[in-house]
Design a protein around this motif. Structure first.
Motif, mmCIF file in Angstrom:
data_model
loop_
_atom_site.group_PDB
_atom_site.id
_atom_site.type_symbol
_atom_site.label_atom_id
_atom_site.label_comp_id
_atom_site.label_asym_id
_atom_site.label_seq_id
_atom_site.Cartn_x
_atom_site.Cartn_y
_atom_site.Cartn_z
ATOM 1 N N TYR A 188 0.834 -1.207 0.000
ATOM 2 C CA TYR A 188 0.000 0.000 0.000
ATOM 3 C C TYR A 188 0.868 1.256 0.000
ATOM 4 O O TYR A 188 2.020 1.222 0.441
ATOM 5 N N LEU A 189 0.264 2.350 -0.436
ATOM 6 C CA LEU A 189 0.874 3.670 -0.215
ATOM 7 C C LEU A 189 0.472 4.097 1.188
ATOM 8 O O LEU A 189 -0.689 3.967 1.572
ATOM 9 N N THR A 190 1.390 4.599 1.958
ATOM 10 C CA THR A 190 1.145 4.821 3.384
ATOM 11 C C THR A 190 0.035 5.854 3.634
ATOM 12 O O THR A 190 -0.064 6.853 2.923
ATOM 13 N N GLN A 191 -0.791 5.568 4.640
ATOM 14 C CA GLN A 191 -1.854 6.514 5.031
ATOM 15 C C GLN A 191 -1.353 7.472 6.102
ATOM 16 O O GLN A 191 -1.956 8.510 6.356
ATOM 17 N N SER A 192 -0.277 7.080 6.776
ATOM 18 C CA SER A 192 0.249 7.852 7.907
ATOM 19 C C SER A 192 1.543 7.182 8.326
ATOM 20 O O SER A 192 1.666 5.957 8.238
ATOM 21 N N SER A 193 2.499 7.978 8.778
ATOM 22 C CA SER A 193 3.783 7.411 9.221
ATOM 23 C C SER A 193 3.782 7.090 10.706
ATOM 24 O O SER A 193 4.807 6.692 11.258
ATOM 25 N N GLN A 194 2.618 7.270 11.330
ATOM 26 C CA GLN A 194 2.531 7.141 12.791
ATOM 27 C C GLN A 194 3.187 5.876 13.350
ATOM 28 O O GLN A 194 3.989 5.938 14.288
ATOM 29 N N LEU A 195 2.850 4.700 12.792
ATOM 30 C CA LEU A 195 3.343 3.456 13.370
ATOM 31 C C LEU A 195 4.872 3.411 13.330
ATOM 32 O O LEU A 195 5.515 2.933 14.255
ATOM 33 N N TYR A 196 5.438 3.946 12.254
ATOM 34 C CA TYR A 196 6.899 3.975 12.135
ATOM 35 C C TYR A 196 7.511 4.974 13.111
ATOM 36 O O TYR A 196 8.575 4.711 13.687
ATOM 37 N N LEU A 197 6.860 6.113 13.293
ATOM 38 C CA LEU A 197 7.377 7.087 14.264
ATOM 39 C C LEU A 197 7.425 6.451 15.649
ATOM 40 O O LEU A 197 8.376 6.660 16.411
ATOM 41 N N GLU A 198 6.392 5.656 15.980
ATOM 42 C CA GLU A 198 6.363 5.023 17.301
ATOM 43 C C GLU A 198 7.588 4.131 17.518
ATOM 44 O O GLU A 198 8.089 4.028 18.640
#
Ligand code: 4AD
Ligand code: MG
Length: 443
Positions: A188-198
Motif C-alpha cells: 500500500y501507499l502509506t496513510q500515515s507514518s505514525q506506526l513507524y514514528l512510534e
C-alpha cells in the motif's frame, strides 16, 4: 560600467547602480510610441522596469509578449514619493534582450485565468496557473510554513525521520488504502507514518516527519486530497493533557515564526486580509458536548434529518458549521472508540470514549488528528481483534509493546489544510503544487 547580474530581491542593495536582471514578463503596458512598462518576475520578486525612446522601437519591443523571458540592463532607482512600485524601486532600462519568446495571446495569459474559471481548466493548466501572483504566493507561504514546522520541532529537540511510503500495513482503515503490486505481493501507499514514528521513540525520543500520505478518498471535497503532505510527531512519556498543550503550542509557534518574516507576512496579508495570529487559549470541547451543541443549534443528520446521537460520526459539513459559528480554534476531544482508529486507548473514567483529539479551525474544520496510543501488549492485541485485523504484518508494531513500552502519543497535521486556513483558500487543492484527487493525476 559592466552590470552585475542580480536577483530582484537584491535590488534594494543596488540603488543607483547599473545591474542586469533575468526574468519573465509578468505585466506589460505600452504608453505611446516611446514608453513601455514591464513588470519583471524572477521568483524572488517583481521589478517594475521602464523602457524609453528607441528601446521601444525595435522589432523585439513591438512584438514583446507576456511570459517571454528577457534580460534587462539598467539603473535601479528609488521610485518617487506617491508612485507605487513593488519593492519601492524601478529599473530604468538602457539595454535589453529577449531570451525566449512566448506566443502571446490566450496561451500566455493562462497564468492569469480568473479563479472563477472552470476549475478543471485550472487543474489541467496548473503548470501555467502557478506562474500567477496568487498561486505562487500560496506556494511561497507553503515553503515558509514547512520551514517553520521544522524549526519548531528542532527548537524542542525532536529528530526528523523519513519513514517509507511503500508499506504493508494500514493505519486509518482499509477503505482508503491505495494498493499496488510490489514484486508480486500486495503493498500500500502509506496513510500515515505514525506506526513507524512510534518505533523510533526508544532510540531517538520525540520524533517528527513531513512526508506524503495517501488516501483513496471516494469523492472530491474541499479538503480531501489523494496525496497530501502530512506533518506528524510522536512523543514518549506524555499525558493526554501534554498532547493537547503540545498541539496548541505548535500551531501558535508556527504561525508566529512565519508572521515574523516580513515577506511571508505580506503575502499572508494579501491572501487573507482578515487574518491575525491566534493568541487566545484554544477552546477545549468534548465530543459529547459537540453533539449537544449541534442538537441545540438545530443541525440535523444528513441521512435521516434526525438529531445527532452519541456515537455518530460528525461529518464535514456540520463540523464546519459548528467551527465557523464558534469562530475560534477548537480542540475537540474524547471521541467514542468505534468511530476512531484501533490504536486509541479508552479513558480511565469512561470506557466509551478515547484519549483522542481533532483540532478544528474556522473555514476548514479538522486540520489535526491525534491521540494517545494503546501501549499495553495484550490491550493492543485485543484492539486488533476488535478491528478484525490480522496481526501478522504488524509484528514490528506489537514488538514496541514487548520490549520496553511506555505511555506515548502523537498527532498528524495536514499541511494543505493548515495552509487553507492560514491563507483563506476555498480548497486544499490550491495549497499544493499539483493536487491529486479523484479523476486527476496530471500534470
Ligand atoms: O486524522 P488522520 O486520519 O490521523 C492520522 O492519520 C493519524 N495516524 C495521525 C497521527 O496521529 N500521527 O489524519 C491527520 C490529518 C487530518 O487532521 C487532516 O489534516 C489530514 O491529516 N488529512 C488529509 N488532508 C488532505 N486530504 C486528505 N484526504 C486527508 N486525510 C487526512
Ligand atoms: Mg482525522
Amino acid at each position: 560600467p559592466k552590470a552585475k547580474t542580480i536577483k530582484i530581491a537584491e535590488a534594494t542593495d543596488y540603488r543607483d547602480k547599473r545591474v542586469r536582471v533575468f526574468g519573465w514578463v509578468n505585466r506589460l503596458r505600452v504608453q505611446g510610441r516611446d514608453m513601455m512598462f514591464v513588470v519583471l518576475r524572477d521568483g524572488t520578486g517583481y521589478l517594475q522596469s521602464i523602457l524609453n525612446g528607441r528601446l521601444c522601437h525595435t522589432y523585439d519591443a513591438l512584438t514583446l509578449t507576456l511570459e517571454s523571458t528577457v534580460a534587462l540592463t539598467g539603473v535601479v532607482q528609488k521610485v518617487p514619493e506617491g508612485k507605487d512600485a513593488p519593492g519601492g524601486h524601478e529599473l530604468i532600462v538602457d539595454y535589453w534582450e529577449v531570451v525566449g519568446r512566448a506566443p502571446g495571446g490566450d496561451d500566455a495569459v493562462t497564468n492569469r485565468i480568473s479563479s472563477d474559471a472552470d476549475p478543471s481548466l485550472l487543474y489541467q493548466q496548473r503548470h501555467l496557473v502557478i506562474r500567477g501572483d496568487t498561486a505562487s504566493a500560496v506556494l511561497k507561504v507553503r515553503s515558509r510554513v514547512m520551514r517553520a514546522f521544522r524549526d519548531h520541532f528542532d527548537s524542542k529537540g525532536y529528530f526528523e525521520v523519513t519513514p517509507p511510503c511503500m508499506v504493508q500495513t494500514q493505519v486509518e482503515g482499509g477503505s482508503t488504502l491505495f494498493s499496488f503490486n510490489y514484486y508480486g505481493e500486495e503493498a500500500y501507499l502509506t496513510q500515515s507514518s505514525q506506526l513507524y514514528l512510534e518505533t523510533c521513540l526508544p532510540s531517538m525520543g520525540a520524533v517528527f516527519t513531513m512526508a506524503e500520505s495517501y488516501r483513496a478518498e471516494k469523492s472530491s471535497t474541499r479538503r480531501h486530497l489523494s496525496e497530501y503532505t502530512h506533518c506528524e510527531a510522536e512523543i514518549p512519556f506524555i499525558t493526554f493533557e501534554d498532547l493537547l498543550d503540545g498541539i496548541e503550542e505548535m500551531v501558535k509557534d508556527v504561525v508566529a515564526r512565519v508572521w515574523a518574516e516580513p515577506a511571508a507576512r505580506a503575502m499572508i496579508e494579501q491572501l487573507n486580509p482578515k487574518f491575525s495570529p491566534p493568541t487566545e487559549p484554544f477552546v477545549r470541547m468534548r465530543y459529547a458536548d459537540a453533539i449537544k451543541w449541534l442538537n441545540e443549534h438545530g443541525i440535523k443528520r444528513e441521512e435521516d434529518g434526525k438529531d445527532f446521537e452519541f456515537g455518530d460520526d460528525i461529518p464535514e459539513a456540520p463540523e464546519r458549521r459548528m467551527t465557523d459559528a464558534i469562530n475560534k480554534p477548537i480542540l475537540l476531544t474524547h471521541f467514542p472508540g468505534p468511530i476512531k482508529a484501533f490504536y486509541m486507548p479508552a479513558t480511565k473514567e469512561d470506557p466509551r470514549v478515547t484519549e483522542s483529539v481533532d483540532l478544528l479551525m474556522p473555514g476548514v474544520g479538522e486540520i489535526v488528528g491525534g491521540s494517545m496510543r494503546i501501549w499495553d501488549y495484550e490491550d493492543l492485541k485485543a484492539a486488533y481483534e476488535r478491528e478484525g485485523l490480522d496481526t501478522a504484518p504488524y509484528y514490528w508494531y506489537l514488538d514496541q509493546r514487548k520490549y520496553g513500552s511506555c505511555p506515548h502519543g502523537g498527532f498528524g497535521l495536514g499541511i494543505e489544510r493548515f495552509l487553507a486556513w492560514l491563507t483563506d483558500r476555498f480548497t486544499v487543492k490550491e495549497c499544493c503544487l499539483y493536487p491529486r484527487f479523484v479523476g486527476r493525476c496530471q500534470p
